[in-house]
Design a protein around this motif. Structure first.
Motif, mmCIF file in Angstrom:
data_model
loop_
_atom_site.group_PDB
_atom_site.id
_atom_site.type_symbol
_atom_site.label_atom_id
_atom_site.label_comp_id
_atom_site.label_asym_id
_atom_site.label_seq_id
_atom_site.Cartn_x
_atom_site.Cartn_y
_atom_site.Cartn_z
ATOM 1 N N GLY A 188 -15.756 14.285 59.733
ATOM 2 C CA GLY A 188 -16.789 14.036 58.728
ATOM 3 C C GLY A 188 -16.542 12.743 57.971
ATOM 4 N N TYR A 189 -15.284 12.499 57.584
ATOM 5 C CA TYR A 189 -14.944 11.273 56.867
ATOM 6 C C TYR A 189 -15.212 10.046 57.722
ATOM 7 N N VAL A 190 -14.794 10.091 58.980
ATOM 8 C CA VAL A 190 -14.981 8.948 59.877
ATOM 9 C C VAL A 190 -16.472 8.660 60.059
ATOM 10 N N GLY A 191 -17.284 9.720 60.110
ATOM 11 C CA GLY A 191 -18.728 9.520 60.219
ATOM 12 C C GLY A 191 -19.281 8.737 59.041
ATOM 13 N N TYR A 192 -18.919 9.140 57.823
ATOM 14 C CA TYR A 192 -19.369 8.416 56.627
ATOM 15 C C TYR A 192 -18.845 6.983 56.625
ATOM 16 N N ILE A 193 -17.589 6.809 57.044
ATOM 17 C CA ILE A 193 -16.975 5.477 57.030
ATOM 18 C C ILE A 193 -17.688 4.533 57.981
ATOM 19 N N ASP A 237 -8.361 1.735 57.314
ATOM 20 C CA ASP A 237 -7.586 2.047 58.522
ATOM 21 C C ASP A 237 -6.191 2.568 58.171
ATOM 22 N N GLU A 238 -5.541 1.929 57.196
ATOM 23 C CA GLU A 238 -4.199 2.358 56.796
ATOM 24 C C GLU A 238 -4.243 3.733 56.132
ATOM 25 N N TRP A 239 -5.283 3.974 55.361
ATOM 26 C CA TRP A 239 -5.447 5.277 54.687
ATOM 27 C C TRP A 239 -5.637 6.395 55.708
ATOM 28 N N LEU A 240 -6.474 6.140 56.711
ATOM 29 C CA LEU A 240 -6.716 7.150 57.745
ATOM 30 C C LEU A 240 -5.454 7.450 58.546
ATOM 31 N N LYS A 241 -4.581 6.449 58.693
ATOM 32 C CA LYS A 241 -3.326 6.666 59.424
ATOM 33 C C LYS A 241 -2.381 7.591 58.662
ATOM 34 N N THR A 251 -12.607 17.883 58.994
ATOM 35 C CA THR A 251 -12.759 17.049 57.796
ATOM 36 C C THR A 251 -12.624 15.578 58.160
ATOM 37 N N ARG A 252 -11.649 15.258 59.016
ATOM 38 C CA ARG A 252 -11.459 13.872 59.450
ATOM 39 C C ARG A 252 -12.699 13.357 60.177
#
Length: 423
Positions: free
Chosen positions: A99-104, A84-88, A96-97
């Motif tokens: 796609g990343y959130v989907g994998y996460i 969560d802190e990294w995504l912030k 791209t975000r």
């Protein structure tokens, strides 16, 4: 033997207490940099005899050494909190975000979210990657029914089927590894952990790229069919074929970026659709490039501009440099570009009618391979495609065609050498 002062210091930093039929060793490791709570390292020794107490002392020494070796106090927060802190804090393109959130959310958080950062290990990561390569749902080989909904339902009516293992692609596992490594790198920078275990964890090997461009004959059929459909569409396909631009780049192209006198186009922007909303953005490599155009392409673009001008005059609109070069078919508005999805879909339908197994991005491969086969140098081809790294990407993707070009160069050089007389 340790002095009394040393022993007292060790006892202040740690303690040994009896818990049932065992001894618990507890060592103060500092204050958690995230939660502000005190952190302790613990261990236990079976038994309560003098020998057990000696073992407990040795364990305390070991734990104290671990604390002293750490640059900072390891946090007890979970990997989920770090995500969560990294995504912030990380800057990402919207697509791209997503796609990343989907994998996460689908894979990473369910598997590792509750694990404390300090307990993350290369072995745990490699185990996850192995599980995913066997089955993307990490079923562990246990049979179960894949229900269509979590609500109460009739499995027969909804056609719920027994689960079949489907391995996750190596490229997807590598992407998951990149996300995990990014989070852990951030945790190291923030001094939450001392090292990043993902740096030493083995990930699936990257398969060499296998571009499959249409043949020259197939390319000729495709562009001929495109012009039969309509001249605007034919011009778009022709331009992609001769320049190798990306789908989003052709959609974002404006008349102000075409210099018909100099015979060049400037590629500066791309166009994407996210949840149905279009948006211009930087190119994939965040670099602009200038591509030279041949005479036939210049003629086609001049004819295309004249068609656009006449079409707009009928609607009482004047063609201006900031208008898009290619407009959508259903909604020919010069202030709204051709949808990237619509371009791909129309091209796919056209190729299927011709019974050619290809897709729009393959035209980019076609442009590159034709140039390399013709003997154009690697750096020039890389520049036209917008590849970074001075041609390293181009060489990796089109190695086979570079080798063919090198063979041609060898034959040319050999043909220019003086002929030797044979005895």
């Amino acid at each position: 033997m340790a002095s009394d002062d040393t022993t007292q210091t060790r006892r202040r930093r740690g303690s040994v207490r009896q818990r049932g039929n065992s001894l618990q060793v507890r060592v103060f490791a500092g204050v958690d940099p995230v939660t502000g709570k005190e952190v302790y390292l613990t261990g236990s020794v079976k038994g309560t005899s003098k020998a057990a107490h000696k073992q407990a002392d040795k364990l305390m020494t070991k734990l104290l050494a671990e604390v002293d070796e750490q640059r900072s106090t390891a946090t007890t927060v979970t990997f989920s909190h770090a995500i969560d802190e990294w995504l912030k804090n990380i800057e990402l393109e919207d697509t791209t975000r997503d796609g990343y959130v989907g994998y996460i959310e689908r894979t990473i958080r369910p598997a590792l979210g509750t694990v404390q950062l300090r307990k993350m290990s290369a072995r745990a990561l490699e185990s996850l990657y192995s599980e995913l390569r066997r089955c993307r749902t990490r079923c562990g080989g246990k049979p179960f029914v894949e229900h269509k909904t979590t609500a109460k339902h009739d499995c027969v009516k909804l056609k719920c089927k027994p689960h079949k293992c489907r391995p996750m692609a190596s490229s997807s596992v590598r992407q998951i590894h990149a996300i995990i490594s990014g989070v852990l790198n951030a945790a190291v920078r923030w001094e939450w952990i001392a090292t990043n275990p993902a740096k030493v964890a083995q990930k699936p090997k990257q398969k060499p790229p296998q571009p499959d461009p249409p043949s020259s004959a197939e390319a000729a059929r495709l562009v001929e069919e495109a012009f039969k459909m309509d001249d605007d569409w034919g011009t778009l396909v022709w331009l992609v074929m001769t320049t190798g631009v990306r789908r989003g780049e052709i959609c974002a192209l404006r008349w102000s970026r075409i210099d018909l006198e100099e015979g060049t186009i400037d590629i500066r922007r791309g166009y994407t659709l996210r949840r149905g909303v279009g948006k211009e953005k930087d190119t994939k490599t965040h670099q602009m490039r200038r591509i030279a155009l041949d005479n036939e392409t210049l003629v086609l673009l001049m004819e295309h501009r004249q068609r656009c001008r006449e079409r707009l005059v009928e609607a009482g609109i004047e063609l201006t440099p900031d208008m898009y070069v290619f407009m959508g078919v259903r909604n020919p508005d010069p202030t709204v570009p051709y949808s990237p999805h619509a371009v791909s879909s129309r091209y796919k339908d056209m190729a299927e009618r011709l019974k050619i197994d290809t897709h729009l991005h393959a035209l980019r491969h076609y442009s590159a391979t034709e140039l390399l086969t013709a003997g154009v140098d690697l750096r020039t081809v890389a520049g036209r495609l917008g590849h970074g790294g001075g041609g390293a990407t181009t060489l990796r993707v089109y190695a086979a065609w570079v080798a063919a070009s090198d063979r041609k160069a060898a034959e040319i050089l050999g043909s220019r050498m003086p002929k030797r007389k044979r005895k």
